[in-house]
Design a protein around this motif. Structure first.
Motif, mmCIF file in Angstrom:
data_model
loop_
_atom_site.group_PDB
_atom_site.id
_atom_site.type_symbol
_atom_site.label_atom_id
_atom_site.label_comp_id
_atom_site.label_asym_id
_atom_site.label_seq_id
_atom_site.Cartn_x
_atom_site.Cartn_y
_atom_site.Cartn_z
ATOM 1 N N GLU A 303 0.814 -1.220 0.000
ATOM 2 C CA GLU A 303 0.000 0.000 0.000
ATOM 3 C C GLU A 303 0.846 1.268 0.000
ATOM 4 N N ALA A 304 2.103 1.173 0.438
ATOM 5 C CA ALA A 304 2.974 2.351 0.484
ATOM 6 C C ALA A 304 3.742 2.557 -0.818
ATOM 7 N N CYS A 305 3.563 1.642 -1.805
ATOM 8 C CA CYS A 305 4.313 1.712 -3.060
ATOM 9 C C CYS A 305 3.532 2.484 -4.118
ATOM 10 N N SER A 306 4.227 3.356 -4.854
ATOM 11 C CA SER A 306 3.566 4.197 -5.865
ATOM 12 C C SER A 306 3.745 3.680 -7.284
ATOM 13 N N CYS A 307 4.287 2.468 -7.464
ATOM 14 C CA CYS A 307 4.502 1.946 -8.817
ATOM 15 C C CYS A 307 3.154 1.651 -9.494
ATOM 16 N N LEU A 332 4.120 -6.622 -14.789
ATOM 17 C CA LEU A 332 3.730 -5.849 -13.604
ATOM 18 C C LEU A 332 4.641 -6.138 -12.416
ATOM 19 N N LEU A 333 4.944 -7.416 -12.188
ATOM 20 C CA LEU A 333 5.770 -7.761 -11.028
ATOM 21 C C LEU A 333 7.214 -7.286 -11.210
ATOM 22 N N HIS A 339 11.067 -0.947 -9.238
ATOM 23 C CA HIS A 339 10.681 0.265 -8.511
ATOM 24 C C HIS A 339 11.104 0.144 -7.042
ATOM 25 N N TYR A 340 10.834 -1.009 -6.456
ATOM 26 C CA TYR A 340 11.200 -1.232 -5.047
ATOM 27 C C TYR A 340 12.715 -1.100 -4.855
ATOM 28 N N TYR A 341 13.483 -1.705 -5.742
ATOM 29 C CA TYR A 341 14.947 -1.623 -5.624
ATOM 30 C C TYR A 341 15.432 -0.175 -5.743
#
Length: 376
Positions: A303-307, A332-333, A339-341
């Motif tokens: 929920e905190a990710c903006s990707c 998508l994954l 994005h996370y990295y």
């Protein structure tokens, strides 16, 4: 924009560093994570999408590109940047690691390595001179020395022999690289987990002189504890005023621990490979989207990710398209993972600049220890 290759160190927090690598094709903010574009593509991603995740630089594989479509063909078509539609910096590896791990019927001599392609069995030769030629034809901004990387564990005699060969090849790589303003050649420190061999290797590389230095020969099966043990001294053996690159690493906690120990650059296939196999990296650890618990979950991965993946799609949808073997699943994954990295690198960058890395690292580990959100 600079016409030279330069490294500016902006700040430190204990051994961790933040800086900027300046190249004619754009700046690279460090600590930096380089997505791997093995065959002139980051799998399941468009180049503009990779850039949108925050990546400043990509990695290309000399071994794969020399076999298909060939470096000569890429050069004829205007170079790797134009070929793959990525105008920002590219680092190419030397091909040495892939030859050792992928090629068939390889034979190692002082001259180089002869091997048969894993694609069609055709015979090839890679030497320091040929590796430099291929990387020049590709037009990469950061070129890696040709080296040999023995699998660990190995005995001291084998590690010493391999390290000394790599240092002779490093000198030949430097000679063959020549004078290429705006392009950089990185030396690769070897020596396994032996501190005295690592120092001997670092001395040899410093004497030759490079624009950057890599810590090679790790993430080859030795385990995180052994790797961190080596990183407790290896980066400090390399020049403080040049970028330090840890090759082939790694998982998020590997990267955080290596940044704490003074590493500036990373690459790894994990974010893209995991994305294609249904695994997502989140603040709370790895989520396996294959699991049945996700099939009616309307919530995003994080929920905190903006990707785009987390902004627009539910876990239920991601579970469905993975099970249905739809291409959008890997797309998508992979976008989410990259994005996370990049978000992790930005967080590390900010924490070092603020002199607050210890608190950031505590928070990183604490959130991961909480585990994934409760099932619906």
């Amino acid at each position: 924009m600079t016409q030279r290759f330069e490294f500016e160190l902006h700040g430190t927090d204990d051994r961790a560093r933040t800086g900027t690598i300046k190249t004619p094709r754009g700046d690279i903010r460090t600590p930096a994570f380089m997505p791997v574009g093995t065959a002139a593509t980051v799998k399941a991603m468009m180049p503009e999408s990779v850039r949108a995740t925050g990546a400043d630089i990509l990695l290309g594989n000399t071994y794969h590109l020399m076999l298909r479509p060939t470096a000569e063909r890429i050069a004829k078509l205007g170079g790797l940047h134009k070929f793959m539609n990525w105008e920002r910096p590219i680092l190419t590896d030397s091909g040495g690691f892939q030859v050792m791990s992928l090629a068939d019927l390889r034979k190692l001599t002082e001259e180089g390595v002869t091997f048969r392609s894993h694609i069609d069995g055709s015979k090839h030769m890679l030497s320091p001179e040929r590796s430099m030629e291929i990387q020049r034809l590709l037009g990469s901004d950061i070129v890696m020395c040709f080296d040999e990387c023995p699998a660990l564990p190995a005995d001291r005699a084998r590690i010493k022999e391999s390290m000394e060969l790599s240092m002779r090849w490093a000198a030949r790589s430097r000679e063959a690289f020549g004078d290429r303003p705006g392009h950089a050649l990185f030396g690769i420190q070897q020596g396994g987990l032996e501190q005295d061999f690592r120092e001997e290797s670092a001395e040899a590389l410093r004497a030759i002189g490079f624009e950057g230095y890599a810590v090679g020969g790790l993430a080859v099966g030795e385990g995180q504890e052994a790797m961190f043990g080596c990183l407790d001294y290896a980066p400090e053996q390399l020049p403080v005023d040049r970028p330090r690159y840890l090759m082939g690493v790694g998982k998020p906690d590997d990267i955080v621990g290596a940044v704490e120990r003074g590493i500036d650059m990373f690459d790894c296939v994990l974010p893209s490979r995991s994305g294609r196999t249904g695994q997502a990296f989140t603040r709370r650890g790895v989520v396996n989207i294959k699991n049945a618990r996700h099939q009616e979950d309307p919530r995003p991965l994080d929920e905190a990710c903006s990707c785009p993946c987390c902004s627009n799609y539910s876990r239920a949808y991601l579970h469905h398209v993975f099970k249905a073997q739809e291409m959008i699943s890997g797309m998508l994954l992979t976008w989410h993972n990259l994005h996370y990295y990049q978000e992790l690198m930005a967080g590390l960058h900010g924490a070092i600049a603020a002199g607050d890395l210890a608190a950031f690292v505590r928070g990183f580990h604490a959130t991961r220890a909480d585990g994934d959100i409760e099932p619906v």
